[in-house]
Design an enzyme around this catalytic site. Structure first.
Site, mmCIF file in Angstrom:
data_model
loop_
_atom_site.group_PDB
_atom_site.id
_atom_site.type_symbol
_atom_site.label_atom_id
_atom_site.label_comp_id
_atom_site.label_asym_id
_atom_site.label_seq_id
_atom_site.Cartn_x
_atom_site.Cartn_y
_atom_site.Cartn_z
ATOM 1 N N VAL A 126 0.832 -1.193 0.000
ATOM 2 C CA VAL A 126 0.000 0.000 0.000
ATOM 3 C C VAL A 126 0.871 1.248 0.000
ATOM 4 O O VAL A 126 2.057 1.188 0.299
ATOM 5 C CB VAL A 126 -0.945 0.029 1.221
ATOM 6 C CG1 VAL A 126 -2.065 -0.961 1.018
ATOM 7 C CG2 VAL A 126 -0.214 -0.266 2.508
ATOM 8 N N CYS A 127 0.237 2.347 -0.309
ATOM 9 C CA CYS A 127 0.965 3.595 -0.351
ATOM 10 C C CYS A 127 1.490 3.902 1.056
ATOM 11 O O CYS A 127 0.834 3.563 2.021
ATOM 12 C CB CYS A 127 0.086 4.737 -0.857
ATOM 13 S SG CYS A 127 -1.053 5.425 0.333
ATOM 14 N N PRO A 128 2.608 4.478 1.224
ATOM 15 C CA PRO A 128 3.445 5.061 0.173
ATOM 16 C C PRO A 128 4.618 4.153 -0.220
ATOM 17 O O PRO A 128 5.515 4.614 -0.875
ATOM 18 C CB PRO A 128 3.995 6.293 0.874
ATOM 19 C CG PRO A 128 4.245 5.797 2.275
ATOM 20 C CD PRO A 128 3.180 4.774 2.555
ATOM 21 N N TYR A 184 -1.565 -1.077 -6.887
ATOM 22 C CA TYR A 184 -2.253 -0.074 -6.100
ATOM 23 C C TYR A 184 -2.507 1.157 -6.982
ATOM 24 O O TYR A 184 -1.556 1.786 -7.438
ATOM 25 C CB TYR A 184 -1.367 0.283 -4.896
ATOM 26 C CG TYR A 184 -1.996 1.260 -3.975
ATOM 27 C CD1 TYR A 184 -3.124 0.913 -3.243
ATOM 28 C CD2 TYR A 184 -1.509 2.552 -3.864
ATOM 29 C CE1 TYR A 184 -3.729 1.820 -2.420
ATOM 30 C CE2 TYR A 184 -2.103 3.459 -3.036
ATOM 31 C CZ TYR A 184 -3.217 3.097 -2.316
ATOM 32 O OH TYR A 184 -3.829 4.003 -1.514
#
Lengths: 77, 345
Positions: A14-16, A41
């Site tokens: 997932v980000c970041p 993502y």
């Protein structure tokens, strides 16, 4: 066909993380080399190419491979 | 509120909200964190745009007597501690309250775990073991409904209108004009209309479109629900429905609608997929982050949506301080988490 120097697999992240990892990766690579980044993502798929361009690297292609999976090719400046 | 009204209105508002969140990738965790981490400002700009739209929107409907304003009482300790804890939590959970919820609709299991943490943390703080801590932090109150321009009064909506319009003008001058000038110079069309369908349903929205749409849907949400839209309360509402005889109400239906809207949006654009983080530890981190967010949200009397997109437009001092602390907490967490992580790579 482009020669891919290295591949960075960011699927499932997932980000970041994809953004940060790819930014750090290109810093270590040499001019003219090609980095392949795999992401699943959506936000990163949109943002990584933008970040790469703003860093001055050439985004060769952003290809959507099936559901929520992208391959980004970047040529290091 | 009538059950059927809550059901229909909650689901509709929630679904539209979820759709926009997914298209706009609107998450305050990314917005705040990436200001320092990636020097990336687009989502932060989207937040700013939605704030001014909400200010003008709330002001217009308050002035015409459709809605009553409800700024929160200023509780300094609850705002500072709740905000900071929430900010740290959302970086660990990889999503704010709304960001986590819309990602559940995208099929991200990590976010679902974070949502469970959020619910548990909120319930423990609201009714359980952390109840006393929250009560102590909330015991100090300054004023009753303090806003940036004194106590809530008939003048408050006018101040909101002025601040909102000044904000819009500043954004147009500093953010839009340079782009418009460049496009006119390059003789590019200002807005490309030819692939309207494609850009509405398939692509991510530009930051300003997201900001405006979020502002509009939350204004609509305020009118329909006669109060601000919240996320954390919604998750608590759903869990109480499982554990008690209470029925799901407005806030819970917002969540169900939101997840559904985001799911539909992700499905149409081919972005829905069940995704589980590769390392199991990430799940633990996300659950912990959720717990912290739940504690922070209940302590600060609202998550990022309730405080930042509900309270700040009403110029509530409590919400402004909570919002600032959420951002600050996110920066602290991002700094430690990612600078340490950098070293071992």
């Amino acid at each position: 066909m482009v020669d891919i120097t290295e591949t960075l697999d960011c699927t499932g992240e997932v980000c970041p993380y994809p953004d940060v990892k790819s930014k750090r990766k290109v810093k270590k690579m040499n001019s003219g080399e090609v980095l392949e980044i795999l992401v699943d993502y959506p936000l990163s798929a949109e943002r990584i190419p933008e970040t790469m361009e703003s860093l001055g690297h050439e985004v060769i292609s952003v290809e959507k491979k099936g559901t929520s999976a992208w391959t980004i090719l970047v040529k290091i400046k | 509120m009538d059950f059927w009204y809550a059901l229909v209105a909650g689901l509709i508002i929630g679904a539209i909200f979820g759709f926009i969140l997914q298209r706009g990738r609107f998450c305050m965790n990314s917005a705040f964190r990436d200001i320092i981490l990636l020097k990336e400002f687009k989502l932060a700009k989207a937040v700013a745009v939605s704030l001014v739209v909400l200010m003008v929107g709330f002001a217009i409907f308050a002035l015409s007597g459709v809605i009553g304003l409800t700024p929160k009482p200023f509780k300094p300790w609850s705002a500072i501690v709740g905000g900071l804890v929430f900010g740290v939590g959302m970086v660990l959970a990889a999503g704010c309250a709304s960001g986590t919820t819309y990602r559940v609709g995208e099929g991200m299991m990590g976010s679902f775990v974070a949502a469970l943490g959020l619910t548990a943390g909120a319930l423990w703080t609201g009714f359980g073991i952390l109840d006393t801590a929250k009560d102590i932090l909330q015991s100090v109150t300054v004023g009753t409904k303090l806003t940036l321009f004194g106590e809530l009064s008939a003048l408050t909506p006018w101040f909101m209108l002025i601040v909102g319009i000044v904000g819009i003008v500043l954004m147009l001058v500093f953010w839009s004009l340079p782009t418009i000038r460049r496009k006119v110079k390059a003789k590019e069309p200002l807005i490309k209309f030819e692939n309207f369908k494609e850009s509405t349903f398939k692509k991510g929205y530009p930051w300003w479109v997201t900001g405006i749409l979020i502002g509009l849907i939350l204004t609509a949400g305020y009118i329909v629900s006669k109060g601000v839209v919240g996320i954390t309360g919604g998750w608590m509402d759903i869990s109480l429905w499982f554990t008690s005889t209470d029925s799901v109400m407005w806030a819970g239906f917002i969540i169900i609608g939101l997840i559904f809207g985001s799911f539909i949006s992700a499905l149409i654009s081919g972005e829905f997929k069940f995704r589980v983080p590769k390392e199991g530890f990430t799940l633990v981190k996300q659950f912990l982050g959720g717990l912290l967010m739940g504690f922070g949200a209940v302590t600060a009397m609202g998550c990022n949506i309730t405080n930042i997109l509900g309270g700040v437009p009403q110029l509530s001092i409590h919400s402004i301080i909570t919002g600032a602390c959420i951002m600050f907490g996110a920066w602290i967490a991002a700094f430690f988490l990612f600078s340490m992580w950098k070293k071992d790579k």
